[in-house]
Design an enzyme around this catalytic site. Sequence first.
Site, mmCIF file in Angstrom:
data_model
loop_
_atom_site.group_PDB
_atom_site.id
_atom_site.type_symbol
_atom_site.label_atom_id
_atom_site.label_comp_id
_atom_site.label_asym_id
_atom_site.label_seq_id
_atom_site.Cartn_x
_atom_site.Cartn_y
_atom_site.Cartn_z
ATOM 1 N N ASN A 162 0.852 -1.192 0.000
ATOM 2 C CA ASN A 162 0.000 0.000 0.000
ATOM 3 C C ASN A 162 0.886 1.239 0.000
ATOM 4 O O ASN A 162 2.017 1.198 0.484
ATOM 5 C CB ASN A 162 -0.862 -0.011 1.275
ATOM 6 C CG ASN A 162 -1.764 1.196 1.390
ATOM 7 O OD1 ASN A 162 -2.427 1.594 0.409
ATOM 8 N ND2 ASN A 162 -1.807 1.804 2.559
ATOM 9 N N HIS A 194 0.851 5.206 1.403
ATOM 10 C CA HIS A 194 0.137 6.084 2.342
ATOM 11 C C HIS A 194 0.850 7.433 2.385
ATOM 12 O O HIS A 194 2.082 7.475 2.436
ATOM 13 C CB HIS A 194 0.116 5.437 3.738
ATOM 14 C CG HIS A 194 -0.591 6.281 4.746
ATOM 15 N ND1 HIS A 194 -1.970 6.369 4.787
ATOM 16 C CD2 HIS A 194 -0.134 7.089 5.723
ATOM 17 C CE1 HIS A 194 -2.312 7.203 5.760
ATOM 18 N NE2 HIS A 194 -1.214 7.653 6.339
HETATM 19 C C1 GRF Z 1 -2.639 8.939 -2.542
HETATM 20 O O1 GRF Z 1 -2.336 10.097 -1.836
HETATM 21 C C2 GRF Z 1 -2.250 7.726 -1.756
HETATM 22 O O2 GRF Z 1 -1.111 7.916 -0.962
HETATM 23 C C3 GRF Z 1 -3.445 7.488 -0.891
HETATM 24 O O3 GRF Z 1 -4.546 7.816 -1.717
HETATM 25 C C4 GRF Z 1 -4.145 8.729 -2.711
HETATM 26 C C5 GRF Z 1 -4.488 8.129 -4.036
HETATM 27 O O4 GRF Z 1 -4.283 9.017 -5.089
HETATM 28 N N1 GRF Z 1 -3.467 6.148 -0.377
HETATM 29 P P1 GRF Z 1 -4.366 8.506 -6.583
HETATM 30 O O5 GRF Z 1 -5.737 7.876 -6.784
HETATM 31 O O6 GRF Z 1 -3.263 7.526 -6.805
HETATM 32 O O7 GRF Z 1 -4.212 9.729 -7.427
#
Ligand code: GRF
Length: 213
Positions: free
Chosen positions: A106, A108
């Site tokens: 994942n 984050h």
């Molecule tokens: C990102 O900031 C990621 O870290 C978090 O959700 C957001 C997803 O953005 N888990 P995207 O859909 O990849 O533009």
Amino acid sequence: MKIAVLISGRGTNLQSLIDAAAAEELGAEIALVVSNVPDAPGLERAAKAGIPTETIDHRDFEGREPFEEALHSALSGRSIELVCLAGFMRLLTGGFVGKWRDRLINIHPSILPAFKGLHTHERAIEAGVRFSGCTVHFVTPEMDDGPIIAQAAVPVLQGDTPGDLAARILAEEHKLYPLAVRLIAEGRAKVAGNKVEISGTAEAPSPVVNPAG
Ligand code: GRF
């Protein structure tokens, strides 16, 4: 290595993985993109890149387990070896996480273990930290927990809005996620207890201070 990317929304991290794969810098093939949201813009990104997509709408299932069974069979059906959560907004049960142990990662937008959960940028600014950033980690049943593969740090600047900080971090996410996938695909990132051992890295990065002086 065949990977799947799970999304719920705009999919900019997915795009960074697509771009890295196209540049042959991922060491992996994106064999499937799954969204739990039917109109997630990320699905369009995948389709444009010629990647198979599946929508598995959690609202079509009675509870988490049946939803996850459908997800598991979609992933198994394509012989997926690594699952990358990229803005996938469903919590996964211990059962699913157990099946994909050490094969589920994942991203984050904070330097874990600080600021788990939502509204990370607001909370980082509120806390007055001088750095925030992003983390790619193996997934365990606890939310935003698990062995850390890679992190990037960015300074929090005076007057930053949450949007400013989010944008600064997102630019790093787009480099960090492909790097983390490549480390795994090349067999250079291995889980050892609650940590990840990385082999064959270049020299250590330099310390950074904020404010600079
Ligand atoms: C990102 O900031 C990621 O870290 C978090 O959700 C957001 C997803 O953005 N888990 P995207 O859909 O990849 O533009």
